[in-house]
Design a protein around this motif. Structure first.
Motif, PDB file in Angstrom:
ATOM      1  N   GLU A   1       0.805  -1.225   0.000  1.00 58.02           N
ATOM      2  CA  GLU A   1       0.000   0.000   0.000  1.00 58.02           C
ATOM      3  C   GLU A   1       0.836   1.273   0.000  1.00 58.02           C
ATOM      4  O   GLU A   1       0.326   2.353  -0.282  1.00 58.02           O
ATOM      5  CB  GLU A   1      -0.935  -0.005   1.207  1.00 58.02           C
ATOM      6  CG  GLU A   1      -1.969  -1.120   1.135  1.00 58.02           C
ATOM      7  CD  GLU A   1      -2.648  -1.396   2.462  1.00 58.02           C
ATOM      8  OE1 GLU A   1      -2.399  -0.685   3.457  1.00 58.02           O
ATOM      9  OE2 GLU A   1      -3.443  -2.358   2.507  1.00 58.02           O
TER      10      GLU A   1
ATOM     11  N   GLU B   1       2.977   4.256  -1.151  1.00 55.14           N
ATOM     12  CA  GLU B   1       3.000   4.900  -2.458  1.00 55.14           C
ATOM     13  C   GLU B   1       4.256   5.739  -2.678  1.00 55.14           C
ATOM     14  O   GLU B   1       4.578   6.609  -1.866  1.00 55.14           O
ATOM     15  CB  GLU B   1       1.774   5.791  -2.624  1.00 55.14           C
ATOM     16  CG  GLU B   1       0.482   5.005  -2.670  1.00 55.14           C
ATOM     17  CD  GLU B   1      -0.724   5.896  -2.919  1.00 55.14           C
ATOM     18  OE1 GLU B   1      -0.558   6.969  -3.527  1.00 55.14           O
ATOM     19  OE2 GLU B   1      -1.814   5.493  -2.491  1.00 55.14           O
ATOM     20  N   GLU B   2       4.923   5.471  -3.785  1.00 53.43           N
ATOM     21  CA  GLU B   2       6.064   6.278  -4.206  1.00 53.43           C
ATOM     22  C   GLU B   2       5.603   7.719  -4.388  1.00 53.43           C
ATOM     23  O   GLU B   2       4.569   7.967  -4.996  1.00 53.43           O
ATOM     24  CB  GLU B   2       6.612   5.737  -5.522  1.00 53.43           C
ATOM     25  CG  GLU B   2       7.771   6.528  -6.066  1.00 53.43           C
ATOM     26  CD  GLU B   2       8.278   5.989  -7.398  1.00 53.43           C
ATOM     27  OE1 GLU B   2       8.865   6.775  -8.136  1.00 53.43           O
ATOM     28  OE2 GLU B   2       8.067   4.800  -7.691  1.00 53.43           O
TER      29      GLU B   2
ATOM     30  N   SER C   1       4.505   9.702  -2.036  1.00 55.03           N
ATOM     31  CA  SER C   1       3.565  10.117  -0.988  1.00 55.03           C
ATOM     32  C   SER C   1       4.292  10.940   0.077  1.00 55.03           C
ATOM     33  O   SER C   1       5.520  11.034   0.086  1.00 55.03           O
ATOM     34  CB  SER C   1       2.934   8.884  -0.335  1.00 55.03           C
ATOM     35  OG  SER C   1       3.925   8.150   0.364  1.00 55.03           O
TER      36      SER C   1
ATOM     37  N   CYS D   1       6.668   8.766   1.878  1.00 50.47           N
ATOM     38  CA  CYS D   1       7.850   8.523   1.040  1.00 50.47           C
ATOM     39  C   CYS D   1       8.805   9.711   1.151  1.00 50.47           C
ATOM     40  O   CYS D   1      10.015   9.531   1.345  1.00 50.47           O
ATOM     41  CB  CYS D   1       7.408   8.309  -0.408  1.00 50.47           C
ATOM     42  SG  CYS D   1       8.733   8.280  -1.632  1.00 50.47           S
TER      43      CYS D   1
END
Length: 104
Positions: free
Chosen positions: A80, A82-83, A85, A88
């Motif tokens: 779940e 996310e790159e 985000s 991140c």
């Protein structure tokens, strides 16, 4: 190429807890031996509750060339994530890296 294959900051920044049913011996896909029990319903990826944090499944050098040794079987929090985000960006900053191009 995804920034994830040259980053790995999230794997060396966050605790990874997930439901016990995701374990291989409980009918899931996370290989037995790579997680420890937190309580009767929760497991944690080995290495994510120690300082410095580094998931036991992470291979390579953070910020260089990395990979997940169990990518196809990784637990739901990893699936779940996310790159690009906010999480991140925070992880990358903690490792002295800029946000992913195109991220807010």
């Amino acid at each position: 190429m995804s920034a994830c294959t040259t980053c790995g900051a999230c794997c060396a920044c966050f605790r990874v807890d997930f439901a016990v049913y995701e374990m291989e011996d409980m009918g899931g896909r996370v290989p037995s031996g790579l997680a420890v029990e937190v309580n009767g319903s929760t497991m944690r990826m080995r290495g994510t509750d120690h300082v410095p944090i580094r998931c036991a499944a992470l291979t390579g050098k953070v910020g260089g060339q990395v990979g997940c040794g169990i990518y196809e079987w990784r637990p739901s929090p990893c699936r779940e994530f996310e790159e690009g985000s906010d999480a991140c960006t925070r992880a990358r900053q903690r490792h002295g890296m800029p946000p992913v191009d195109g991220a807010d």
